[in-house]
Scaffold this motif. Structure first.
Motif, PDB file in Angstrom:
ATOM      1  N   GLN A 338      29.925 -45.016  29.398  1.00  0.00           N
ATOM      2  CA  GLN A 338      29.530 -44.899  27.994  1.00  0.00           C
ATOM      3  C   GLN A 338      28.391 -45.863  27.666  1.00  0.00           C
ATOM      4  OE1 GLN A 338      33.068 -44.373  25.131  1.00  0.00           O
ATOM      5  NE2 GLN A 338      33.965 -45.096  27.046  1.00  0.00           N
ATOM      6  N   SER A 344      27.868 -46.065  21.268  1.00  0.00           N
ATOM      7  CA  SER A 344      29.210 -45.539  21.039  1.00  0.00           C
ATOM      8  C   SER A 344      29.923 -46.427  20.041  1.00  0.00           C
ATOM      9  CB  SER A 344      30.013 -45.461  22.349  1.00  0.00           C
ATOM     10  OG  SER A 344      30.232 -46.754  22.883  1.00  0.00           O
ATOM     11  N   ASN A 390      36.759 -43.291  21.535  1.00  0.00           N
ATOM     12  CA  ASN A 390      35.372 -43.680  21.312  1.00  0.00           C
ATOM     13  C   ASN A 390      34.533 -42.471  20.909  1.00  0.00           C
ATOM     14  OD1 ASN A 390      36.298 -46.152  22.174  1.00  0.00           O
ATOM     15  ND2 ASN A 390      35.549 -45.897  24.265  1.00  0.00           N
ATOM     16  N   ARG A 392      30.555 -40.781  20.254  1.00  0.00           N
ATOM     17  CA  ARG A 392      29.137 -40.791  20.567  1.00  0.00           C
ATOM     18  C   ARG A 392      28.386 -39.976  19.522  1.00  0.00           C
ATOM     19  NH1 ARG A 392      27.923 -38.113  25.367  1.00  0.00           N
ATOM     20  NH2 ARG A 392      25.981 -39.308  25.447  1.00  0.00           N
TER      21      ARG A 392
END
Length: 470
Positions: A338, A344, A390, A392
């Protein structure tokens, strides 16, 4: 004593290798792993003994300098980064890294706080034992750091969080006194359990310098399974099946969503799926204290039953240690993948285990309603209810525009977490990123008690200022 006089006194106290003042050498200690925070510490302290550390703390206390303890600098919440005011020094315990004692009969390891988790694992293994604590950053994260943050990790399902593995501590207090509590006793019912006050306090109440950790006998047989599944509900059903099959054998049960796996395969070299791609994956590890062919046979039979029930689409068992490491790498490289992919917004949350599938349905829907096109990367420790959820940015959105909405996104996720009776921080701690959440989530009597502890242990607020408490 002013700051310049304090630095001169610290140089005398710690010796030529014990104090870093060159800005170029300080730089790696001034920024957090996620690059969200950058401070301006005037110096980095590197004591080589508890006595040196205690003396340095007394000098800082006299000068009113804040002290920010820093382990491997792997915090996800800015918990080990100093402020930009320039009145806080960083304290690294990297030179306090000795194994003081190991007892394979007592099953205890006494080790200094600057040793890495991996070094502690290796020391236990050399004695025929196992330290049942494993995290993705174990090669750089230190014992002091994981105890101060009460790290969880991959084996919490079987052995509990870091605090559950501690029998005794040695701690330097805010005034430079040393509490010598390195007891190896399994039972010691003599008043308040002081060690638990420092565990999970993120260095705000005292500086852990050494610990007595519980060990377990090293397993003689280990088995890693990797499976693809049709849904989060199927993952929960497989967890229940594994626990009923043999609860003493199941060490870890990790969930990974398809989007996160795609990032790992795209950004981490030399990674590949051992089975056909799917939308949901589980990695499970089993162990036995004795060599028994029945372990593999039993797990294979259980997975076959799960496939027949529609819970598993495909599954494989690691045939070698190299294959087991490759499977674990697919899970452990999620954070790094990530980071390489771009911005993120991270949520380290927990809900009751039985409600994880509901969370994995409701939270993405809530985030999509807030920001159409937002991309979800969900993975974590399904076995103990801890999911790293998480987000994005949507395709085409600039990273800075996405990060500017971090609180709105986090609050949307946490609204679901709260409805399900969960926590906004399962294992990463509060640090400085999440202090604003404390009044709403832990307000009233609970927060008052925390503030009373802080005042009692650190009345001048010099230990890791600005962390945990708003």
């Amino acid at each position: 004593m002013n700051a310049a006089e304090a630095l001169a006194a610290l140089a005398d106290c710690l010796g030529p290798r014990g104090l870093i003042t060159d800005p170029a050498d300080i730089a790696p200690y001034a920024e957090d792993w996620r690059r969200l925070y950058r401070g301006r510490p005037p110096a980095v302290l590197r004591p080589r003994s508890t006595a040196e550390l205690a003396a340095a703390v007394r000098i800082c206390a006299e000068a009113g300098l804040g002290i920010v303890p820093q382990g491997g600098n792997t915090s996800m919440v800015g918990g080990a980064t100093p402020s930009a005011r320039g009145d806080e020094v960083v304290l690294t315990l990297s030179r306090l890294n000795r194994v003081r004692a190991i007892d394979p009969v007592d099953l205890t390891l006494t080790i200094e706080a600057g040793a890495t988790v991996k070094a502690a694992q290796d020391a236990a293994a050399e004695a025929g034992c196992q330290l049942p604590l494993s995290i993705a950053s174990e090669g750089s994260a230190t014992i002091g750091g994981v105890l101060s943050t009460n790290a969880g990790g991959n084996m919490t399902l079987r052995f509990g969080n870091a605090r559950d593995l501690v029998l005794g501590l040695e701690v330097v207090l805010a005034d430079g006194q040393v509490w010598e509590g390195l007891r190896r006793l399994r039972k010691d019912n003599t008043g308040y359990c002081l060690r638990q006050i420092f565990l999970g306090a993120e260095g705000t109440l005292g500086i852990i310098t050494a610990a007595v950790l519980k060990l377990v006998p090293a397993p003689r047989e280990r088995l890693v399974a990797f499976a693809s599944l049709p849904s989060p509900e199927a993952a929960l059903a497989l967890l229940t099946r594994c626990q009923r099959h043999d609860p003493s054998a199941l060490l870890a049960f990790e969930y990974m969503g398809g989007d996160g796996m795609d990032l790992v395969l795209r950004h981490i070299p030399d990674t590949q799926l051992p089975i056909a791609a799917a939308g949901h994956y589980v990695l499970a590890e089993f162990a036995s204290p004795r060599r028994a062919a029945g372990l593999a046979e039993g797990v294979e039979e259980m997975l076959a039953q799960a496939m027949a029930a529609g819970e598993v689409l495909d599954a494989t068992l690691a045939a070698s240690e190299a294959q087991a490491r490759a499977m674990w790498r697919l899970r452990e490289e999620h954070a790094e993948a990530q980071k390489r992919a771009g911005a993120s917004i991270k949520n380290d949350v927990s809900v009751p285990v039985s409600l994880v599938p509901r969370f994995l349905r409701e939270a993405p829907a809530a985030c999509a309603a807030l920001m159409p096109g937002i991309r979800v990367v969900a993975f974590g420790h399904l076995g103990d209810g801890n999911i790293h959820f998480n987000l994005r940015p949507p395709e085409g959105m600039a990273d800075e525009d996405f990060l500017a909405q971090d609180h709105a996104v986090m609050d949307t996720v946490l609204g679901v977490v709260r409805r399900l009776g969960g926590s906004f921080s399962a294992e990463h701690g509060v640090g400085q990123l999440k202090t604003y959440l404390m009044p709403e989530w832990r307000g009233g009597v609970e927060l008052d008690l925390m503030r009373a502890l802080k005042t009692a242990f650190d009345p001048r607020g010099l230990l890791n200022p600005g962390k945990v408490l708003p």
